[in-house]
Each structure stands twice: as structure tokens, then as C-alpha cells.
Motif scaffolding. Structure first.
Motif, PDB file in Angstrom:
ATOM      1  N   GLU A   1      -8.441   2.684   1.018  1.00  0.00           N
ATOM      2  CA  GLU A   1      -9.217   3.923   1.037  1.00  0.00           C
ATOM      3  C   GLU A   1      -8.319   5.132   0.798  1.00  0.00           C
ATOM      4  O   GLU A   1      -8.694   6.074   0.089  1.00  0.00           O
ATOM      5  CB  GLU A   1      -9.931   4.067   2.381  1.00  0.00           C
ATOM      6  N   GLU A   2      -7.122   5.123   1.358  1.00  0.00           N
ATOM      7  CA  GLU A   2      -6.206   6.258   1.225  1.00  0.00           C
ATOM      8  C   GLU A   2      -5.766   6.441  -0.224  1.00  0.00           C
ATOM      9  O   GLU A   2      -5.635   7.570  -0.709  1.00  0.00           O
ATOM     10  CB  GLU A   2      -4.988   6.049   2.132  1.00  0.00           C
ATOM     11  N   VAL A   3      -5.542   5.338  -0.915  1.00  0.00           N
ATOM     12  CA  VAL A   3      -5.163   5.420  -2.325  1.00  0.00           C
ATOM     13  C   VAL A   3      -6.317   6.003  -3.142  1.00  0.00           C
ATOM     14  O   VAL A   3      -6.122   6.885  -3.988  1.00  0.00           O
ATOM     15  CB  VAL A   3      -4.769   4.030  -2.870  1.00  0.00           C
ATOM     16  N   ARG A   4      -7.524   5.541  -2.879  1.00  0.00           N
ATOM     17  CA  ARG A   4      -8.688   6.036  -3.623  1.00  0.00           C
ATOM     18  C   ARG A   4      -8.928   7.522  -3.334  1.00  0.00           C
ATOM     19  O   ARG A   4      -9.252   8.307  -4.225  1.00  0.00           O
ATOM     20  CB  ARG A   4      -9.943   5.215  -3.281  1.00  0.00           C
ATOM     21  N   LEU A   5      -8.753   7.905  -2.080  1.00  0.00           N
ATOM     22  CA  LEU A   5      -8.931   9.308  -1.692  1.00  0.00           C
ATOM     23  C   LEU A   5      -7.904  10.200  -2.396  1.00  0.00           C
ATOM     24  O   LEU A   5      -8.241  11.273  -2.914  1.00  0.00           O
ATOM     25  CB  LEU A   5      -8.793   9.429  -0.169  1.00  0.00           C
ATOM     26  N   THR A   6      -6.671   9.765  -2.430  1.00  0.00           N
ATOM     27  CA  THR A   6      -5.616  10.530  -3.091  1.00  0.00           C
ATOM     28  C   THR A   6      -5.881  10.634  -4.585  1.00  0.00           C
ATOM     29  O   THR A   6      -5.599  11.668  -5.211  1.00  0.00           O
ATOM     30  CB  THR A   6      -4.244   9.887  -2.828  1.00  0.00           C
ATOM     31  N   ALA A   7      -6.441   9.591  -5.159  1.00  0.00           N
ATOM     32  CA  ALA A   7      -6.773   9.605  -6.589  1.00  0.00           C
ATOM     33  C   ALA A   7      -7.823  10.662  -6.896  1.00  0.00           C
ATOM     34  O   ALA A   7      -7.709  11.405  -7.875  1.00  0.00           O
ATOM     35  CB  ALA A   7      -7.263   8.231  -7.027  1.00  0.00           C
ATOM     36  N   ILE A   8      -8.845  10.758  -6.062  1.00  0.00           N
ATOM     37  CA  ILE A   8      -9.876  11.790  -6.261  1.00  0.00           C
ATOM     38  C   ILE A   8      -9.262  13.181  -6.136  1.00  0.00           C
ATOM     39  O   ILE A   8      -9.528  14.075  -6.952  1.00  0.00           O
ATOM     40  CB  ILE A   8     -11.026  11.618  -5.248  1.00  0.00           C
ATOM     41  N   ASN A   9      -8.423  13.376  -5.151  1.00  0.00           N
ATOM     42  CA  ASN A   9      -7.797  14.689  -4.956  1.00  0.00           C
ATOM     43  C   ASN A   9      -6.914  15.084  -6.139  1.00  0.00           C
ATOM     44  O   ASN A   9      -6.731  16.275  -6.413  1.00  0.00           O
ATOM     45  CB  ASN A   9      -6.978  14.699  -3.662  1.00  0.00           C
TER      46      ASN A   9
ATOM     47  N   LYS B   1      -7.782   3.602 -12.449  1.00  0.00           N
ATOM     48  CA  LYS B   1      -7.241   2.364 -11.889  1.00  0.00           C
ATOM     49  C   LYS B   1      -7.160   2.447 -10.365  1.00  0.00           C
ATOM     50  O   LYS B   1      -7.535   1.509  -9.650  1.00  0.00           O
ATOM     51  CB  LYS B   1      -5.855   2.096 -12.476  1.00  0.00           C
ATOM     52  N   ALA B   2      -6.675   3.591  -9.876  1.00  0.00           N
ATOM     53  CA  ALA B   2      -6.519   3.761  -8.426  1.00  0.00           C
ATOM     54  C   ALA B   2      -7.863   3.738  -7.701  1.00  0.00           C
ATOM     55  O   ALA B   2      -7.930   3.355  -6.529  1.00  0.00           O
ATOM     56  CB  ALA B   2      -5.781   5.063  -8.132  1.00  0.00           C
ATOM     57  N   LEU B   3      -8.930   4.130  -8.372  1.00  0.00           N
ATOM     58  CA  LEU B   3     -10.253   4.134  -7.730  1.00  0.00           C
ATOM     59  C   LEU B   3     -10.793   2.731  -7.477  1.00  0.00           C
ATOM     60  O   LEU B   3     -11.784   2.574  -6.775  1.00  0.00           O
ATOM     61  CB  LEU B   3     -11.246   4.939  -8.580  1.00  0.00           C
ATOM     62  N   ASP B   4     -10.121   1.731  -8.037  1.00  0.00           N
ATOM     63  CA  ASP B   4     -10.478   0.335  -7.752  1.00  0.00           C
ATOM     64  C   ASP B   4      -9.587  -0.274  -6.672  1.00  0.00           C
ATOM     65  O   ASP B   4      -9.720  -1.451  -6.337  1.00  0.00           O
ATOM     66  CB  ASP B   4     -10.363  -0.510  -9.026  1.00  0.00           C
ATOM     67  N   ASP B   5      -8.687   0.532  -6.131  1.00  0.00           N
ATOM     68  CA  ASP B   5      -7.741   0.026  -5.134  1.00  0.00           C
ATOM     69  C   ASP B   5      -8.464  -0.344  -3.845  1.00  0.00           C
ATOM     70  O   ASP B   5      -9.457   0.288  -3.467  1.00  0.00           O
ATOM     71  CB  ASP B   5      -6.673   1.081  -4.844  1.00  0.00           C
TER      72      ASP B   5
ATOM     73  N   GLU C   1       0.833  -1.206   0.000  1.00  0.00           N
ATOM     74  CA  GLU C   1       0.000   0.000   0.000  1.00  0.00           C
ATOM     75  C   GLU C   1       0.867   1.255   0.000  1.00  0.00           C
ATOM     76  O   GLU C   1       0.508   2.260  -0.634  1.00  0.00           O
ATOM     77  CB  GLU C   1      -0.925   0.006   1.221  1.00  0.00           C
ATOM     78  N   ASP C   2       1.997   1.210   0.685  1.00  0.00           N
ATOM     79  CA  ASP C   2       2.880   2.389   0.733  1.00  0.00           C
ATOM     80  C   ASP C   2       3.374   2.750  -0.668  1.00  0.00           C
ATOM     81  O   ASP C   2       3.467   3.935  -1.014  1.00  0.00           O
ATOM     82  CB  ASP C   2       4.077   2.115   1.654  1.00  0.00           C
TER      83      ASP C   2
ATOM     84  N   ALA D   1       2.852   6.286  -5.376  1.00  0.00           N
ATOM     85  CA  ALA D   1       2.645   6.426  -6.818  1.00  0.00           C
ATOM     86  C   ALA D   1       1.465   7.347  -7.118  1.00  0.00           C
ATOM     87  O   ALA D   1       1.579   8.284  -7.920  1.00  0.00           O
ATOM     88  CB  ALA D   1       2.406   5.052  -7.441  1.00  0.00           C
ATOM     89  N   VAL D   2       0.341   7.109  -6.487  1.00  0.00           N
ATOM     90  CA  VAL D   2      -0.853   7.906  -6.792  1.00  0.00           C
ATOM     91  C   VAL D   2      -0.672   9.356  -6.345  1.00  0.00           C
ATOM     92  O   VAL D   2      -1.245  10.279  -6.945  1.00  0.00           O
ATOM     93  CB  VAL D   2      -2.110   7.258  -6.160  1.00  0.00           C
ATOM     94  N   ALA D   3       0.148   9.586  -5.335  1.00  0.00           N
ATOM     95  CA  ALA D   3       0.402  10.955  -4.861  1.00  0.00           C
ATOM     96  C   ALA D   3       1.088  11.797  -5.939  1.00  0.00           C
ATOM     97  O   ALA D   3       0.942  13.022  -5.965  1.00  0.00           O
ATOM     98  CB  ALA D   3       1.251  10.927  -3.598  1.00  0.00           C
ATOM     99  N   LEU D   4       1.822  11.154  -6.834  1.00  0.00           N
ATOM    100  CA  LEU D   4       2.509  11.884  -7.901  1.00  0.00           C
ATOM    101  C   LEU D   4       1.543  12.454  -8.932  1.00  0.00           C
ATOM    102  O   LEU D   4       1.886  13.388  -9.662  1.00  0.00           O
ATOM    103  CB  LEU D   4       3.506  10.958  -8.613  1.00  0.00           C
ATOM    104  N   LEU D   5       0.336  11.917  -8.998  1.00  0.00           N
ATOM    105  CA  LEU D   5      -0.616  12.356 -10.025  1.00  0.00           C
ATOM    106  C   LEU D   5      -1.026  13.810  -9.850  1.00  0.00           C
ATOM    107  O   LEU D   5      -1.353  14.481 -10.826  1.00  0.00           O
ATOM    108  CB  LEU D   5      -1.864  11.458  -9.995  1.00  0.00           C
ATOM    109  N   GLU D   6      -1.003  14.303  -8.628  1.00  0.00           N
ATOM    110  CA  GLU D   6      -1.407  15.690  -8.387  1.00  0.00           C
ATOM    111  C   GLU D   6      -0.469  16.677  -9.082  1.00  0.00           C
ATOM    112  O   GLU D   6      -0.847  17.821  -9.328  1.00  0.00           O
ATOM    113  CB  GLU D   6      -1.447  15.977  -6.886  1.00  0.00           C
TER     114      GLU D   6
END
Length: 211
Positions: free
Chosen positions: A76-84, A69-73, A45-46, A51-56
């Protein structure tokens, strides 16, 4: 970038992968996007979160495949970061991702959708209203009145009237109050509101000002 990508592929531990991903912060290239997409399959998960944090950093629609893809993770933290990460991405594809996030099992993820939505245009908000009205989550449906106030239109009125079919009396009451705010009429039922609107909609311009 190429050196870091090579190092990532040779990394053995999650800690090494996270460190390399963090070194790629603010680098917005296709090679990095490809690496992010790959890293979202990592069992750690780390690593997926790094990885998803870089998308911002990207701020454009190139991130949509990785966000989807991340929204299917399972995290919860990965999905939240993807939305942000969609905060500065405004496109039809991003709207689809926001709609998907609105159906997430996590209330925090669903809440993040509406934070991102605040600066979107009327068309996007109307698309969200349409889905929110049908949501199984009361916290999502409770957002409908505030959203509707921001986008007065014939489309919005049609959706609000349709929402009067909802089984929840509290929700119907909230919707009725918004309809009344727009057209200065009170209705007791969907049928009554629909009949009145069909007869009188031509008296209102597209932003619901009476002609």
C-alpha cells in the motif's frame, strides 16, 4: 550516476540498495528512471519504496510507466507514494493512473488521488467524475458533489443526471442537490431530470449560466 547504477547492480543486501537509491535523490535522468523501473521488481518493500520515492523529483510524464507499474505493487505504501508522484504531472496518461488509483483497495490511496486532483483542469476532473460515479467505493462516490461544483458544464450535468440511476438513495440525494444548485430545479427521478435537461439545456451556456 553511472557509478551508482553499477554499484546498485552489484549490491547484495536491501540496505545497500536503499542507500544507493537515496544517493540518487534529485537526479532526474533516464538512467535513474530505468533503475527505478528495475528496482520496482525487487522482493524487498524497502527497496521498492526507496525507488518509487525518487519519482517525485521528476515532475513530468516520463515517470508514468514507473508509476503505472508501482500501482500494481502489493505494498500500500508503494502505491500511495506512486500516486503522490503525480502531483506535478498533468497529462492524459497521468489521468489514467489517477483513475486506476481511484479503484485501489486502500482508502488512503484512493484519498491521495483526490489530493493530487485538486489542481487539475476541468477535462481531467470530468474524467474522474465519470469514473467516480460508477465506483464500488462509497468514499469515492462521496467526492462527486465537490468535484462537480468545480466543473460546471453540460458534460457534468449529463453525468450527474446519469448518477440519479444509482441504487444508493443518499448518493442520489447529494447528486440531486448539485443539479438543483446548477439549474435551480428539483427532480424526483432520473427520468424527470433527463426529460427536463433534454428540453432546456440550450437555455444554459457551457458553464451552466442561464442565457
Amino acid at each position: 550516476v553511472e557509478d551508482l547504477v553499477k554499484r546498485y547492480k552489484g549490491a547484495v543486501t536491501a540496505e545497500q540498495k536503499v542507500e544507493i537509491l537515496e544517493d540518487l535523490s534529485l537526479v532526474t535522468s533516464k538512467k535513474v528512471l530505468d533503475l527505478i523501473f528495475q528496482a520496482l521488481d525487487d522482493p524487498s518493500e524497502d527497496v521498492r519504496l526507496a525507488a518509487v520515492a525518487l519519482l517525485e523529483d521528476f515532475g513530468d510524464e516520463s515517470v508514468i510507466p514507473a508509476v503505472a507499474k508501482a500501482l500494481d505493487d502489493k505494498s500500500e505504501e508503494v502505491r500511495l507514494t506512486a500516486i503522490n508522484a503525480l502531483d506535478s504531472v498533468d497529462s492524459p496518461e497521468s489521468t489514467s493512473c489517477l483513475i486506476k488509483g481511484m479503484g485501489d483497495s486502500s482508502e488512503d490511496v484512493r484519498d491521495a488521488v483526490f489530493f493530487v486532483l485538486s489542481d487539475r483542469d476541468a477535462g481531467t476532473k470530468e474524467a474522474i467524475i465519470k469514473e467516480a460515479i460508477r465506483s464500488e467505493y462509497s468514499d469515492v462516490k462521496s467526492r462527486v458533489p465537490d468535484l462537480a461544483i468545480d466543473v460546471p458544464s453540460h458534460n457534468t450535468m449529463d453525468m450527474l443526471i446519469e448518477a440519479l440511476k444509482d441504487k444508493d438513495p443518499d448518493f442520489r440525494e447529494e447528486v440531486t442537490s448539485i443539479i438543483s444548485f446548477f439549474v435551480s430545479e428539483d427532480f424526483e427521478s432520473y427520468e424527470e431530470a433527463k426529460a427536463w435537461w433534454d428540453k432546456n439545456k440550450d437555455k444554459f451556456d457551457e458553464e451552466l449560466f442561464e442565457k
